[in-house]
Design a protein around this motif. Structure first.
Motif, PDB file in Angstrom:
ATOM      1  N   SER A 230     -79.149  65.476  90.707  1.00  0.00           N
ATOM      2  CA  SER A 230     -79.685  66.059  91.945  1.00  0.00           C
ATOM      3  C   SER A 230     -78.850  67.258  92.372  1.00  0.00           C
ATOM      4  O   SER A 230     -79.378  68.227  92.935  1.00  0.00           O
ATOM      5  CB  SER A 230     -79.713  65.013  93.054  1.00  0.00           C
ATOM      6  N   ILE A 243     -81.385  64.328  97.804  1.00  0.00           N
ATOM      7  CA  ILE A 243     -80.205  63.677  98.386  1.00  0.00           C
ATOM      8  C   ILE A 243     -79.162  63.487  97.289  1.00  0.00           C
ATOM      9  O   ILE A 243     -79.482  63.016  96.182  1.00  0.00           O
ATOM     10  CB  ILE A 243     -80.564  62.303  98.988  1.00  0.00           C
ATOM     11  N   THR A 251     -81.544  58.708  93.572  1.00  0.00           N
ATOM     12  CA  THR A 251     -82.881  59.303  93.411  1.00  0.00           C
ATOM     13  C   THR A 251     -83.818  58.290  92.761  1.00  0.00           C
ATOM     14  O   THR A 251     -83.464  57.674  91.753  1.00  0.00           O
ATOM     15  CB  THR A 251     -82.794  60.566  92.524  1.00  0.00           C
ATOM     16  N   ASP A 270     -86.392  66.658  89.226  1.00  0.00           N
ATOM     17  CA  ASP A 270     -85.207  65.787  89.270  1.00  0.00           C
ATOM     18  C   ASP A 270     -85.722  64.356  89.156  1.00  0.00           C
ATOM     19  O   ASP A 270     -86.753  64.011  89.747  1.00  0.00           O
ATOM     20  CB  ASP A 270     -84.479  65.995  90.600  1.00  0.00           C
TER      21      ASP A 270
HETATM   22 MG   LIG Z   1     -80.125  62.026  92.116  1.00  0.00          MG
END
Ligand SMILES: [Mg+2]
Ligand SMILES: Nc1nc2c(ncn2[C@@H]2O[C@H](COP(=O)(O)OP(=O)(O)OP(=O)(O)O)[C@@H](O)[C@H]2O)c(=O)[nH]1
Length: 447
Positions: A230, A243, A251, A270
């Motif tokens: 991320s 985040i 995630t 992501d």
């Molecule tokens: Mg992540």
């Protein structure tokens, strides 16, 4: 002249605020609309500073009115462009006024369709207009511009002419009455057909290479939990879209961002960190990550370089499609003692935290996207073009086989005729309404 000569209008600039906005009009009422809207007669190809007024003589806006007289216009019809301030309200009022003066709203791509119907451009060029508007990279834009300028069409037309001449050679032989004892020499025709086939094969390979320009490459960021995926997404997208936390398994959903990397517009994904987990929600995230990997053009496999874990590479290969490129991103090198890192095309050492090596990562991604070396050689093509060119190539191969097997001249001439109609479909001379509808419906309104 166009099939429909009613008058069409549309806002040609994108919605939202802007310094300028343009409303376009095309058709036989354009001249009258110009006079009613501006109070002055149009002068072709001259920028006229005017007040655009409603029928009750209230000023809607002041701006530039342009007039192009048929046939010297984009559509081939009389065309007006109102350049006003880029407010949706002002442009909407202008549009309403033009509609009340007898125009109707244009369908998507209808201006370009009229240009095509009025022989201002062929179908390949019309498609290039849409491709230029939608282009995702400088290369795509330059190549679409070449097609719009007729470079692709010219190559197609030259080839068509040669095949037409080969057909003429065969038809001339057909003219000999059968009773006369004439031995027909098919060698010149066979040579010509073979030469055309060679050129066509080269054109097909360039058109196939150019297909990729049409696509917005997908770059999927994957790896073990906490590797810094991320963080990589946030760096490349330029803001905190995902985040980031010290907790592995942060995630879960796939996070999608469109960004410009070097010359390329790409979509970044992501994904959840890949691991076996009892947590059902996290497992659902891992399943989604696997599915996203299958669609990747480029995979950024993010490793925490302080850990020694090569197993992730094996897991990735199971889910990535064979054509995808994988770049190993060795992250968190700020935490490593050694600093003698050797990058390659497929392995880059970085620290998202300190930004170390991030420029090299962007370079490596662009290198993988940069599939075509020589852009002069590139043809921005669509699947339709590639399919039509393949059909023509197959017909030419049939002709060669017919000549070799001594099949009748009539049969050979017929196969060549089919080649010619393949070209006519490609450039839009005889294209079916369905294909035309499919091409123009994908345009934006106002083009
Ligand atoms: Mg992540
Ligand atoms: N020291 C250091 N820490 C980093 C670096 N990159 C990321 N981190 C930290 O590593 C932790 C995990 O980062 P994330 O970006 O959330 O990792 P992730 O791979 O998305 O993690 P999951 O979503 O849980 O799979 C965070 O605390 C980051 O601040 C780096 O280059 N150096």
């Amino acid at each position: 002249m166009s099939k429909n000569n009613d008058t069409i209008t549309a806002i040609a600039t994108p919605s939202g605020r802007g310094g300028l906005g343009v409303v376009r009009v095309s058709g036989n009422k354009t001249k009258d609309i110009f006079k009613a809207l501006t109070g002055v007669p149009p002068k072709a190809r001259l920028a006229q500073f005017v007040s655009f007024k409603s029928s009750d003589q209230k000023i809607i806006d002041k701006g530039i009115a342009l007039y192009f007289e048929s046939p010297a216009s984009y559509t081939g019809e009389d065309v007006m462009e109102c350049h006003a301030h880029g407010s949706r309200i002002v442009l909407g009022m202008l549009l309403d006024e033009i509609l009340s003066l007898g125009a109707r709203l244009a369908l998507p791509g209808e201006f370009t369709e009229r240009a095509f119907m009025n022989n201002k451009i062929d179908l390949v060029q019309a498609e290039a207009v849409a491709d230029l508007i939608d282009s995702n990279s400088k290369k795509a834009a330059r190549s679409a511009m070449q097609s719009l300028n007729g470079v692709f069409s010219e190559r197609i037309n030259k080839l068509r002419e040669r095949i037409f001449n080969a057909k003429a050679l065969i038809e001339a032989a057909l003219d000999f009455p059968e009773e006369e004892d004439v031995i027909v020499d098919t060698l010149p025709a066979a040579r010509e057909v073979q030469a055309c086939l060679d050129i066509l094969d080269e054109l097909i390979s360039k058109a196939e290479a150019g297909r990729v320009l049409d696509q917005n490459p997908s770059i999927v960021i994957a790896g073990r939990p906490n590797a810094g995926k991320s963080s990589v997404l946030n760096y490349l997208s330029g803001y905190d879209s995902a985040i980031v936390s010290t907790m592995p398994g942060t995630t879960r959903d796939v996070i999608k961002e469109k960004v410009l990397l070097g010359d390329y517009a790409v979509t970044l994904f992501d994904t959840a960190g890949l691991r076996d987990t009892e947590d059902k929600i996290e497992q659902a995230g891992v399943d989604r990550a696997h599915k996203t990997l299958a669609l990747a053009d480029v995979v950024l496999c993010v490793h925490d370089n302080t850990l020694d874990d090569a197993s992730i590479n094996v897991e990735l290969f199971e889910h990535v499609s064979p054509g995808a490129k994988i770049i190993i991103v060795r992250n968190k090198v700020d935490l490593c003692e050694e600093n003698d890192f050797i990058n390659s095309e497929s392995e880059v050492y970085v620290s998202v935290k300190t930004r170390f090596g991030m420029d090299k990562l962007v370079e490596a991604i662009c290198l993988h996207l940069d599939i075509v070396e020589n852009e002069e050689d590139l043809i921005f093509s669509r699947q339709r073009h590639v399919d039509d060119l393949h059909r023509i190539s197959n017909n030419l191969k049939t002709v060669l086989a017919d000549i070799a097997s001594g099949a009748g001249l009539e049969v050979q001439a017929e196969s060549l005729r089919q080649c010619l109609s393949g070209f006519d479909e490609l450039t839009g001379k005889t294209t079916s309404d369905d294909v035309l509808g499919a091409v123009f419906s994908k345009f934006c309104i106002g083009k």
